[in-house]
Design a protein around this motif. Sequence first.
Motif, PDB file in Angstrom:
ATOM      1  N   VAL A 139     -38.820 -49.260 -59.371  1.00  0.00           N
ATOM      2  CA  VAL A 139     -40.609 -48.554 -59.909  1.00  0.00           C
ATOM      3  C   VAL A 139     -41.706 -49.177 -59.205  1.00  0.00           C
ATOM      4  CG1 VAL A 139     -41.577 -47.980 -61.059  1.00  0.00           C
ATOM      5  CG2 VAL A 139     -40.242 -47.251 -61.732  1.00  0.00           C
ATOM      6  N   LEU A 140     -41.733 -50.398 -59.643  1.00  0.00           N
ATOM      7  CA  LEU A 140     -42.905 -51.893 -59.584  1.00  0.00           C
ATOM      8  C   LEU A 140     -42.687 -51.739 -57.934  1.00  0.00           C
ATOM      9  CD1 LEU A 140     -43.800 -54.229 -62.038  1.00  0.00           C
ATOM     10  CD2 LEU A 140     -44.175 -51.201 -61.628  1.00  0.00           C
ATOM     11  N   GLY A 141     -41.041 -52.294 -57.032  1.00  0.00           N
ATOM     12  CA  GLY A 141     -40.932 -52.487 -55.683  1.00  0.00           C
ATOM     13  C   GLY A 141     -41.226 -51.107 -54.983  1.00  0.00           C
ATOM     14  N   GLY A 142     -41.215 -50.644 -55.755  1.00  0.00           N
ATOM     15  CA  GLY A 142     -41.713 -49.421 -54.860  1.00  0.00           C
ATOM     16  C   GLY A 142     -42.707 -48.105 -54.526  1.00  0.00           C
ATOM     17  N   THR A 143     -44.218 -48.885 -55.638  1.00  0.00           N
ATOM     18  CA  THR A 143     -45.116 -49.664 -55.967  1.00  0.00           C
ATOM     19  C   THR A 143     -45.363 -49.827 -54.770  1.00  0.00           C
ATOM     20  OG1 THR A 143     -44.782 -48.591 -57.816  1.00  0.00           O
ATOM     21  CG2 THR A 143     -46.868 -49.637 -56.598  1.00  0.00           C
ATOM     22  N   VAL A 144     -44.677 -51.550 -54.926  1.00  0.00           N
ATOM     23  CA  VAL A 144     -45.626 -52.280 -53.862  1.00  0.00           C
ATOM     24  C   VAL A 144     -45.450 -52.106 -52.196  1.00  0.00           C
ATOM     25  CG1 VAL A 144     -45.360 -54.670 -52.590  1.00  0.00           C
ATOM     26  CG2 VAL A 144     -46.391 -54.690 -55.194  1.00  0.00           C
ATOM     27  N   LEU A 145     -44.415 -51.980 -51.889  1.00  0.00           N
ATOM     28  CA  LEU A 145     -43.436 -51.281 -50.617  1.00  0.00           C
ATOM     29  C   LEU A 145     -44.281 -50.046 -50.346  1.00  0.00           C
ATOM     30  CD1 LEU A 145     -39.832 -51.957 -51.118  1.00  0.00           C
ATOM     31  CD2 LEU A 145     -41.664 -52.732 -49.449  1.00  0.00           C
ATOM     32  N   GLN A 146     -44.358 -48.982 -50.773  1.00  0.00           N
ATOM     33  CA  GLN A 146     -45.466 -48.011 -50.640  1.00  0.00           C
ATOM     34  C   GLN A 146     -47.007 -48.628 -50.187  1.00  0.00           C
ATOM     35  OE1 GLN A 146     -45.374 -45.324 -49.256  1.00  0.00           O
ATOM     36  NE2 GLN A 146     -47.111 -43.945 -49.406  1.00  0.00           N
ATOM     37  N   ASN A 152     -34.643 -41.759 -63.852  1.00  0.00           N
ATOM     38  CA  ASN A 152     -35.870 -42.345 -64.216  1.00  0.00           C
ATOM     39  C   ASN A 152     -37.052 -41.809 -63.096  1.00  0.00           C
ATOM     40  OD1 ASN A 152     -37.926 -44.485 -64.244  1.00  0.00           O
ATOM     41  ND2 ASN A 152     -37.178 -46.625 -63.840  1.00  0.00           N
ATOM     42  N   LEU A 153     -37.707 -40.982 -64.867  1.00  0.00           N
ATOM     43  CA  LEU A 153     -38.377 -40.305 -64.263  1.00  0.00           C
ATOM     44  C   LEU A 153     -39.627 -41.472 -63.632  1.00  0.00           C
ATOM     45  CD1 LEU A 153     -38.903 -37.938 -67.548  1.00  0.00           C
ATOM     46  CD2 LEU A 153     -38.306 -37.566 -64.950  1.00  0.00           C
ATOM     47  N   GLU A 154     -40.134 -43.055 -63.795  1.00  0.00           N
ATOM     48  CA  GLU A 154     -41.484 -43.229 -63.190  1.00  0.00           C
ATOM     49  C   GLU A 154     -41.255 -43.474 -61.818  1.00  0.00           C
ATOM     50  OE1 GLU A 154     -44.449 -45.803 -64.666  1.00  0.00           O
ATOM     51  OE2 GLU A 154     -42.349 -46.706 -65.837  1.00  0.00           O
ATOM     52  N   ALA A 155     -39.351 -43.417 -61.561  1.00  0.00           N
ATOM     53  CA  ALA A 155     -39.004 -43.139 -60.341  1.00  0.00           C
ATOM     54  C   ALA A 155     -39.120 -41.900 -59.344  1.00  0.00           C
ATOM     55  CB  ALA A 155     -37.386 -43.779 -59.506  1.00  0.00           C
ATOM     56  N   VAL A 156     -39.129 -40.877 -60.062  1.00  0.00           N
ATOM     57  CA  VAL A 156     -38.772 -39.484 -59.222  1.00  0.00           C
ATOM     58  C   VAL A 156     -40.640 -39.423 -59.233  1.00  0.00           C
ATOM     59  CG1 VAL A 156     -39.060 -36.981 -60.097  1.00  0.00           C
ATOM     60  CG2 VAL A 156     -37.072 -38.744 -60.891  1.00  0.00           C
ATOM     61  N   ALA A 157     -41.722 -39.358 -60.521  1.00  0.00           N
ATOM     62  CA  ALA A 157     -43.201 -39.821 -60.135  1.00  0.00           C
ATOM     63  C   ALA A 157     -43.701 -40.120 -58.373  1.00  0.00           C
ATOM     64  CB  ALA A 157     -43.739 -39.750 -61.225  1.00  0.00           C
ATOM     65  N   SER A 180     -39.719 -57.761 -52.268  1.00  0.00           N
ATOM     66  CA  SER A 180     -38.043 -57.601 -51.550  1.00  0.00           C
ATOM     67  C   SER A 180     -37.024 -58.394 -51.385  1.00  0.00           C
ATOM     68  CB  SER A 180     -38.834 -58.052 -50.121  1.00  0.00           C
ATOM     69  OG  SER A 180     -40.083 -56.738 -49.494  1.00  0.00           O
ATOM     70  N   LYS A 181     -37.025 -59.306 -52.557  1.00  0.00           N
ATOM     71  CA  LYS A 181     -36.084 -60.309 -52.643  1.00  0.00           C
ATOM     72  C   LYS A 181     -35.315 -59.548 -53.696  1.00  0.00           C
ATOM     73  CE  LYS A 181     -34.090 -64.421 -52.587  1.00  0.00           C
ATOM     74  NZ  LYS A 181     -33.048 -64.154 -53.497  1.00  0.00           N
ATOM     75  N   LEU A 182     -36.378 -59.489 -54.595  1.00  0.00           N
ATOM     76  CA  LEU A 182     -35.753 -58.734 -55.571  1.00  0.00           C
ATOM     77  C   LEU A 182     -34.996 -57.846 -55.437  1.00  0.00           C
ATOM     78  CD1 LEU A 182     -39.080 -59.046 -58.197  1.00  0.00           C
ATOM     79  CD2 LEU A 182     -36.887 -60.428 -58.822  1.00  0.00           C
ATOM     80  N   ALA A 183     -35.632 -56.871 -54.761  1.00  0.00           N
ATOM     81  CA  ALA A 183     -35.134 -55.637 -54.246  1.00  0.00           C
ATOM     82  C   ALA A 183     -33.487 -56.267 -54.350  1.00  0.00           C
ATOM     83  CB  ALA A 183     -36.095 -54.713 -53.549  1.00  0.00           C
ATOM     84  N   GLU A 184     -33.055 -57.146 -52.981  1.00  0.00           N
ATOM     85  CA  GLU A 184     -31.950 -57.316 -52.059  1.00  0.00           C
ATOM     86  C   GLU A 184     -31.232 -57.424 -53.655  1.00  0.00           C
ATOM     87  OE1 GLU A 184     -32.448 -60.538 -50.116  1.00  0.00           O
ATOM     88  OE2 GLU A 184     -33.576 -59.336 -48.500  1.00  0.00           O
ATOM     89  N   GLY A 217     -47.757 -49.740 -47.058  1.00  0.00           N
ATOM     90  CA  GLY A 217     -47.144 -49.508 -45.556  1.00  0.00           C
ATOM     91  C   GLY A 217     -45.869 -48.916 -45.394  1.00  0.00           C
ATOM     92  N   LYS A 218     -44.841 -49.775 -46.349  1.00  0.00           N
ATOM     93  CA  LYS A 218     -43.167 -49.462 -46.017  1.00  0.00           C
ATOM     94  C   LYS A 218     -42.725 -48.174 -46.769  1.00  0.00           C
ATOM     95  CE  LYS A 218     -43.356 -54.500 -45.455  1.00  0.00           C
ATOM     96  NZ  LYS A 218     -43.144 -54.490 -44.247  1.00  0.00           N
ATOM     97  N   SER A 219     -43.361 -46.974 -46.547  1.00  0.00           N
ATOM     98  CA  SER A 219     -42.884 -45.497 -47.687  1.00  0.00           C
ATOM     99  C   SER A 219     -40.997 -45.614 -47.232  1.00  0.00           C
ATOM    100  CB  SER A 219     -43.079 -44.535 -46.674  1.00  0.00           C
ATOM    101  OG  SER A 219     -44.873 -44.856 -46.853  1.00  0.00           O
ATOM    102  N   GLU A 220     -40.667 -45.483 -46.290  1.00  0.00           N
ATOM    103  CA  GLU A 220     -39.003 -45.616 -45.932  1.00  0.00           C
ATOM    104  C   GLU A 220     -38.227 -46.369 -47.067  1.00  0.00           C
ATOM    105  OE1 GLU A 220     -38.016 -42.621 -44.665  1.00  0.00           O
ATOM    106  OE2 GLU A 220     -39.712 -42.243 -44.509  1.00  0.00           O
ATOM    107  N   GLU A 221     -38.630 -48.328 -46.530  1.00  0.00           N
ATOM    108  CA  GLU A 221     -38.000 -48.804 -48.082  1.00  0.00           C
ATOM    109  C   GLU A 221     -38.614 -49.136 -49.057  1.00  0.00           C
ATOM    110  OE1 GLU A 221     -38.574 -53.087 -46.289  1.00  0.00           O
ATOM    111  OE2 GLU A 221     -39.224 -51.986 -44.183  1.00  0.00           O
ATOM    112  N   ALA A 222     -39.318 -47.384 -49.530  1.00  0.00           N
ATOM    113  CA  ALA A 222     -39.933 -47.412 -50.829  1.00  0.00           C
ATOM    114  C   ALA A 222     -38.691 -46.881 -51.225  1.00  0.00           C
ATOM    115  CB  ALA A 222     -41.161 -46.854 -50.715  1.00  0.00           C
ATOM    116  N   LEU A 223     -39.182 -45.568 -50.240  1.00  0.00           N
ATOM    117  CA  LEU A 223     -37.785 -44.219 -51.036  1.00  0.00           C
ATOM    118  C   LEU A 223     -36.158 -44.817 -50.904  1.00  0.00           C
ATOM    119  CD1 LEU A 223     -39.362 -41.781 -48.875  1.00  0.00           C
ATOM    120  CD2 LEU A 223     -39.427 -41.322 -51.017  1.00  0.00           C
ATOM    121  N   GLN A 224     -35.970 -46.101 -49.998  1.00  0.00           N
ATOM    122  CA  GLN A 224     -34.774 -46.026 -50.459  1.00  0.00           C
ATOM    123  C   GLN A 224     -34.172 -47.033 -52.010  1.00  0.00           C
ATOM    124  OE1 GLN A 224     -33.897 -48.411 -46.735  1.00  0.00           O
ATOM    125  NE2 GLN A 224     -34.201 -47.004 -45.491  1.00  0.00           N
ATOM    126  N   LEU A 225     -35.030 -47.563 -51.853  1.00  0.00           N
ATOM    127  CA  LEU A 225     -35.243 -48.287 -53.134  1.00  0.00           C
ATOM    128  C   LEU A 225     -35.529 -47.634 -54.489  1.00  0.00           C
ATOM    129  CD1 LEU A 225     -34.686 -50.839 -54.808  1.00  0.00           C
ATOM    130  CD2 LEU A 225     -37.311 -51.347 -54.492  1.00  0.00           C
TER     131      LEU A 225
END
Length: 295
Positions: free
Chosen positions: A106-113, A131-136, A92-96, A116-124
């Motif tokens: 991508v790794l932030g989205g992975t951890v946040l999802q 970035n196709l990894e982000a899309v996937a 979360s600090k890195l995402a900020e 259980g923080k789906s909306e935060e993951a999607l926002q990031l």
Amino acid sequence: MDPFSAEGELLNLHNHFHQGQFQEAIDFDTSALSPENALPARVISLRAQIALGQAEDVLADVQGEDAVELKAVGALTVFVSEDEDRGVQMISKLAEDSSDNATVQVLGGTVLQAAGKSEEALQLLALHQGNLEAVALIVQIHLEQNRTDLAIKEVQQARRWAQDSLLVNLAESWVGLRVGGEKYQQAFYVFEELAQAPSTSSTQSLVAQAIAEIHLGRLEEAEAALEQASSKDPENAEVLANKVVLNTISGKDSSDLLSSLGSTSPEHAFLKDLEEKSSLFDKAATKYSPKVAAA
């Protein structure tokens, strides 16, 4: 030029990782890579090590590193191996501070999802720039949210600018397994091609093929694919979980498989879901009392 494009020098390494060929990704020869691709290649190799359960080695490798990408790898490693809360705090600090960094996304989205923080993951993840990894990952999250409509939309948009990408083909196949009908067969073709070609076969692709076979009602073929996967990795949690599913459909006993899954991956999502469903069933059953025949 995008190093992961069809002309990019990281394409094969990228494909190894997303095909589930993690050891091949680790062993990939990076000696001839251009300097700007050395770090992205190292990140993929480290992620492959994490996937193979080598988290302690990865933590030791990235300790004290200043690169944001390696700090993101460290956060992911802490999350999966040591302290989930601390891992979330780190990412979360890195995402900020570095929300525009593709690896952080991508790794932030992975951890946040996973936390259980789906909306935060999607926002990031929504901040990605092609970035196709982000899309996937966005597609996977939407499917987990039962928003198949949004997953379809995401794949359709990506298809316009990444026509022949492995990740787009995989994402489209994941969606196909949810949509059903003729999409089952289309998904099967993608997974079967990956699973049965010696150059691309992996435990992951064999499990995906088996899942498609199950949806198509081809239980014997599904069993064969899972046996192939088991021969590669007998204790793989996804293999064990899908063997339980197949045995249940086939009317076979799964107690030994459930025991093995509980030993190798006690926190597996399948076991948690099974426990939740069993609890709900028991709760519902208490509302009904058996009829007692009159003497």
